[in-house]
Design a protein around this motif. Structure first.
Motif, PDB file in Angstrom:
ATOM      1  N   SER A  17       0.844  -1.173   0.000  1.00 49.33           N
ATOM      2  CA  SER A  17       0.000   0.000   0.000  1.00 49.33           C
ATOM      3  C   SER A  17       0.889   1.235   0.000  1.00 49.33           C
ATOM      4  O   SER A  17       2.028   1.210   0.487  1.00 49.33           O
ATOM      5  N   GLN A  18       0.365   2.304  -0.564  1.00 41.09           N
ATOM      6  CA  GLN A  18       1.130   3.542  -0.522  1.00 41.09           C
ATOM      7  C   GLN A  18       1.112   4.157   0.868  1.00 41.09           C
ATOM      8  O   GLN A  18       1.828   5.114   1.138  1.00 41.09           O
ATOM      9  N   TYR A  19       0.288   3.624   1.751  1.00 40.73           N
ATOM     10  CA  TYR A  19       0.221   4.108   3.122  1.00 40.73           C
ATOM     11  C   TYR A  19       0.716   3.013   4.069  1.00 40.73           C
ATOM     12  O   TYR A  19       0.575   1.829   3.810  1.00 40.73           O
ATOM     13  N   THR A  20       1.276   3.423   5.177  1.00 41.88           N
ATOM     14  CA  THR A  20       1.627   2.452   6.202  1.00 41.88           C
ATOM     15  C   THR A  20       0.357   1.911   6.838  1.00 41.88           C
ATOM     16  O   THR A  20      -0.659   2.599   6.906  1.00 41.88           O
ATOM     17  N   GLY A  21       0.421   0.676   7.291  1.00 42.13           N
ATOM     18  CA  GLY A  21      -0.775   0.074   7.864  1.00 42.13           C
ATOM     19  C   GLY A  21      -1.233   0.764   9.134  1.00 42.13           C
ATOM     20  O   GLY A  21      -2.410   1.026   9.332  1.00 42.13           O
ATOM     21  N   PHE A  22      -0.302   1.069  10.036  1.00 38.92           N
ATOM     22  CA  PHE A  22      -0.648   1.669  11.310  1.00 38.92           C
ATOM     23  C   PHE A  22       0.297   2.827  11.597  1.00 38.92           C
ATOM     24  O   PHE A  22       1.416   2.876  11.115  1.00 38.92           O
ATOM     25  N   ASP A  25       0.520   6.812  18.142  1.00 36.95           N
ATOM     26  CA  ASP A  25       0.806   7.979  18.949  1.00 36.95           C
ATOM     27  C   ASP A  25       1.796   7.586  20.041  1.00 36.95           C
ATOM     28  O   ASP A  25       1.997   6.409  20.339  1.00 36.95           O
ATOM     29  N   ASN A  26       2.384   8.575  20.634  1.00 36.30           N
ATOM     30  CA  ASN A  26       3.352   8.303  21.692  1.00 36.30           C
ATOM     31  C   ASN A  26       2.658   7.637  22.881  1.00 36.30           C
ATOM     32  O   ASN A  26       1.687   8.171  23.422  1.00 36.30           O
ATOM     33  N   ALA A  27       3.135   6.454  23.254  1.00 37.14           N
ATOM     34  CA  ALA A  27       2.569   5.763  24.410  1.00 37.14           C
ATOM     35  C   ALA A  27       2.844   6.560  25.686  1.00 37.14           C
ATOM     36  O   ALA A  27       3.901   7.174  25.842  1.00 37.14           O
ATOM     37  N   GLN A  28       1.877   6.540  26.579  1.00 37.35           N
ATOM     38  CA  GLN A  28       1.968   7.313  27.816  1.00 37.35           C
ATOM     39  C   GLN A  28       1.928   6.356  29.000  1.00 37.35           C
ATOM     40  O   GLN A  28       0.957   5.618  29.166  1.00 37.35           O
ATOM     41  N   ASP A  29       2.958   6.363  29.805  1.00 29.85           N
ATOM     42  CA  ASP A  29       3.019   5.545  31.012  1.00 29.85           C
ATOM     43  C   ASP A  29       3.062   6.459  32.227  1.00 29.85           C
ATOM     44  O   ASP A  29       3.871   7.390  32.288  1.00 29.85           O
ATOM     45  N   THR A  30       2.195   6.187  33.190  1.00 28.34           N
ATOM     46  CA  THR A  30       2.114   6.966  34.413  1.00 28.34           C
ATOM     47  C   THR A  30       2.368   6.047  35.598  1.00 28.34           C
ATOM     48  O   THR A  30       1.762   4.981  35.692  1.00 28.34           O
ATOM     49  N   VAL A  31       3.256   6.444  36.482  1.00 25.92           N
ATOM     50  CA  VAL A  31       3.608   5.642  37.656  1.00 25.92           C
ATOM     51  C   VAL A  31       3.580   6.538  38.883  1.00 25.92           C
ATOM     52  O   VAL A  31       4.138   7.648  38.881  1.00 25.92           O
ATOM     53  N   GLY A  32       2.926   6.060  39.942  1.00 29.86           N
ATOM     54  CA  GLY A  32       2.899   6.778  41.212  1.00 29.86           C
ATOM     55  C   GLY A  32       3.110   5.814  42.363  1.00 29.86           C
ATOM     56  O   GLY A  32       2.693   4.650  42.294  1.00 29.86           O
ATOM     57  N   GLN A  33       3.760   6.287  43.421  1.00 26.55           N
ATOM     58  CA  GLN A  33       4.037   5.431  44.576  1.00 26.55           C
ATOM     59  C   GLN A  33       4.094   6.276  45.840  1.00 26.55           C
ATOM     60  O   GLN A  33       4.619   7.394  45.833  1.00 26.55           O
ATOM     61  N   ALA A  34       3.559   5.731  46.911  1.00 29.03           N
ATOM     62  CA  ALA A  34       3.642   6.361  48.232  1.00 29.03           C
ATOM     63  C   ALA A  34       3.988   5.289  49.247  1.00 29.03           C
ATOM     64  O   ALA A  34       3.536   4.140  49.134  1.00 29.03           O
ATOM     65  N   GLN A  35       4.803   5.644  50.228  1.00 33.18           N
ATOM     66  CA  GLN A  35       5.261   4.674  51.217  1.00 33.18           C
ATOM     67  C   GLN A  35       5.244   5.297  52.604  1.00 33.18           C
ATOM     68  O   GLN A  35       5.670   6.447  52.798  1.00 33.18           O
ATOM     69  N   LEU A  36       4.747   4.535  53.564  1.00 25.58           N
ATOM     70  CA  LEU A  36       4.745   4.937  54.968  1.00 25.58           C
ATOM     71  C   LEU A  36       5.481   3.875  55.766  1.00 25.58           C
ATOM     72  O   LEU A  36       5.081   2.709  55.757  1.00 25.58           O
ATOM     73  N   SER A  37       6.547   4.253  56.442  1.00 24.60           N
ATOM     74  CA  SER A  37       7.328   3.336  57.279  1.00 24.60           C
ATOM     75  C   SER A  37       7.221   3.783  58.732  1.00 24.60           C
ATOM     76  O   SER A  37       7.447   4.955  59.051  1.00 24.60           O
ATOM     77  N   TRP A  38       6.906   2.825  59.609  1.00 21.70           N
ATOM     78  CA  TRP A  38       6.674   3.133  61.022  1.00 21.70           C
ATOM     79  C   TRP A  38       7.533   2.198  61.866  1.00 21.70           C
ATOM     80  O   TRP A  38       7.398   0.987  61.809  1.00 21.70           O
ATOM     81  N   ILE A  39       8.432   2.784  62.659  1.00 20.11           N
ATOM     82  CA  ILE A  39       9.217   2.021  63.629  1.00 20.11           C
ATOM     83  C   ILE A  39       8.383   1.943  64.900  1.00 20.11           C
ATOM     84  O   ILE A  39       8.349   2.873  65.710  1.00 20.11           O
ATOM     85  N   MET A  40       7.710   0.830  65.086  1.00 18.48           N
ATOM     86  CA  MET A  40       6.787   0.691  66.205  1.00 18.48           C
ATOM     87  C   MET A  40       7.543   0.530  67.512  1.00 18.48           C
ATOM     88  O   MET A  40       7.235   1.182  68.511  1.00 18.48           O
ATOM     89  N   PRO A  58      -2.105   3.998  22.136  1.00 25.13           N
ATOM     90  CA  PRO A  58      -2.999   3.960  20.979  1.00 25.13           C
ATOM     91  C   PRO A  58      -2.294   3.438  19.740  1.00 25.13           C
ATOM     92  O   PRO A  58      -1.163   3.826  19.440  1.00 25.13           O
ATOM     93  N   ARG A  59      -2.971   2.556  19.021  1.00 18.97           N
ATOM     94  CA  ARG A  59      -2.450   1.996  17.774  1.00 18.97           C
ATOM     95  C   ARG A  59      -3.541   2.162  16.717  1.00 18.97           C
ATOM     96  O   ARG A  59      -4.499   1.401  16.674  1.00 18.97           O
ATOM     97  N   LEU A  60      -3.375   3.159  15.886  1.00 14.89           N
ATOM     98  CA  LEU A  60      -4.430   3.601  14.990  1.00 14.89           C
ATOM     99  C   LEU A  60      -4.097   3.244  13.548  1.00 14.89           C
ATOM    100  O   LEU A  60      -2.977   3.464  13.087  1.00 14.89           O
ATOM    101  N   ILE A  61      -5.099   2.709  12.851  1.00 13.53           N
ATOM    102  CA  ILE A  61      -4.918   2.407  11.444  1.00 13.53           C
ATOM    103  C   ILE A  61      -4.871   3.722  10.662  1.00 13.53           C
ATOM    104  O   ILE A  61      -5.515   4.705  11.038  1.00 13.53           O
ATOM    105  N   HIS A  62      -4.081   3.742   9.610  1.00 14.51           N
ATOM    106  CA  HIS A  62      -3.999   4.942   8.796  1.00 14.51           C
ATOM    107  C   HIS A  62      -5.383   5.242   8.220  1.00 14.51           C
ATOM    108  O   HIS A  62      -6.067   4.339   7.723  1.00 14.51           O
ATOM    109  N   PRO A  63      -5.851   6.494   8.274  1.00 17.89           N
ATOM    110  CA  PRO A  63      -7.228   6.783   7.841  1.00 17.89           C
ATOM    111  C   PRO A  63      -7.504   6.449   6.384  1.00 17.89           C
ATOM    112  O   PRO A  63      -8.660   6.249   6.001  1.00 17.89           O
ATOM    113  N   LYS A  64      -6.470   6.341   5.537  1.00 14.98           N
ATOM    114  CA  LYS A  64      -6.697   6.046   4.125  1.00 14.98           C
ATOM    115  C   LYS A  64      -6.436   4.593   3.759  1.00 14.98           C
ATOM    116  O   LYS A  64      -6.797   4.160   2.669  1.00 14.98           O
ATOM    117  N   VAL A  65      -5.817   3.839   4.660  1.00 13.73           N
ATOM    118  CA  VAL A  65      -5.437   2.486   4.282  1.00 13.73           C
ATOM    119  C   VAL A  65      -6.633   1.535   4.264  1.00 13.73           C
ATOM    120  O   VAL A  65      -6.606   0.498   3.614  1.00 13.73           O
TER     121      VAL A  65
END
Length: 289
Positions: A17-22, A25-40, A58-65
């Motif tokens: 095809s004259q167009y690429t199949g797919f 967009d830039n993949a987005q990864d989000t990571v969050g962490q919280a920690q509570l340490s208690w010396i009892m 997101p993995r999007l097909i080319h709109p014309k393909v």
């Protein structure tokens, strides 16, 4: 379709095809962490961790393909057909809570102990919407299909139609897993020379998929509606819990031995049994969407 008389004939067919199949967009990864340490106390420690992670890819097909002629039969030079590709998005959030307690016991039952107890909970979800504007993917090949079709009749065709929607949100795969875990571990030392480590872990994973009401792409095409009347209207699926349920014990053991008793040479050995997590990929073939 057209005949390319200038192209040398050779068996086989290719995707072209004259167009690429797919395009992605830039993949987005989000990571969050919280920690509570208690010396009892001097010998007791409590640790609480909160985890969050989300992958969005997101993995999007080319709109014309979708409507481009993409298959070339090299035996005849005829170009025909449209790709079976469709757009989809991986949306995978994961949340977890981990609570652990460490307790040191000196000279308990004649040996020193380091005991660890833990509880964990994890919720993971996957939402994958599938869509494609053009409901039909087809090809007509003379000889040498990429799928290996051979027949005495040289004119062969293939029609492919899938249960997907025309736009994002029309058709989705919606799954989640809940994992409950508990473990205990004891590391104890004999006469400052031999240390044994014994532990066991329990994991219980529940795989579920979420139902919904979807509009299949069959309903937008009169020919497809005639061929498959069961899917000419909206389709409703119920929620199903515990479509997969895993219960696993994971024991482990280890030792450290001071060979000469002077802390210069140590012998170490360990053994453990591990179990896989219930991954979303195992649930995907079971979802009705």
């Amino acid at each position: 379709s057209f005949r390319n008389w200038d192209r040398p004939f050779s068996p086989g067919s290719i995707f072209q095809s004259q167009y690429t199949g797919f395009y992605r967009d830039n993949a987005q990864d989000t990571v969050g962490q919280a920690q509570l340490s208690w010396i009892m106390t001097q010998n007791s420690f409590l640790d609480l961790r909160l985890l969050y992670q989300r992958g969005y890819d997101p993995r999007l097909i080319h709109p014309k393909v979708e409507k481009d002629t993409t298959y070339v039969d090299r035996y005849t030079g005829i170009t025909t057909g449209t790709t079976t590709g469709r757009s989809y998005v991986y949306d995978v959030p994961k949340m977890g809570v981990r609570l652990s307690l460490t307790q040191f016991l000196d000279d308990f039952l004649g040996v020193d102990h380091e005991i660890k107890l833990g509880l964990e909970y994890e919720l993971a979800k996957t939402l994958i919407p599938w869509w494609r504007e053009n409901p039909i993917a087809q090809m007509i090949l003379y000889n040498g299909s990429i799928y290996g079709f051979k027949d005495i009749n040289p004119i062969m065709g293939q029609l492919t139609v899938g249960l997907w929607g025309q736009k994002k949100g029309d058709w989705e795969s919606n799954m989640d897993t809940n994992r409950y875990s508990a473990y205990i571990q004891d590391s104890f030392t004999f006469k400052d020379r031999l240390t044994l480590n014994l532990g066991i872990r329990y994991d219980e994973s529940h795989g579920n998929y979420k139902g919904g009401t979807y509009m299949p792409i069959f309903a937008v095409d009169p020919l497809l509606s005639m061929l498959n009347p069961d899917y000419t209207h909206k389709v409703t699926f119920p929620d199903v819990n515990d479509v997969m349920l895993w219960k696993d014990f994971s024991p482990r053991a280890g030792l450290v031995f001071d060979v000469f008793g002077d802390h210069t040479t140590a012998f170490k050995a360990s053994w453990a049994w591990y179990n896989d997590d219930l991954e979303m990929g195992r649930l995907l073939p079971l979802t009705p969407s």
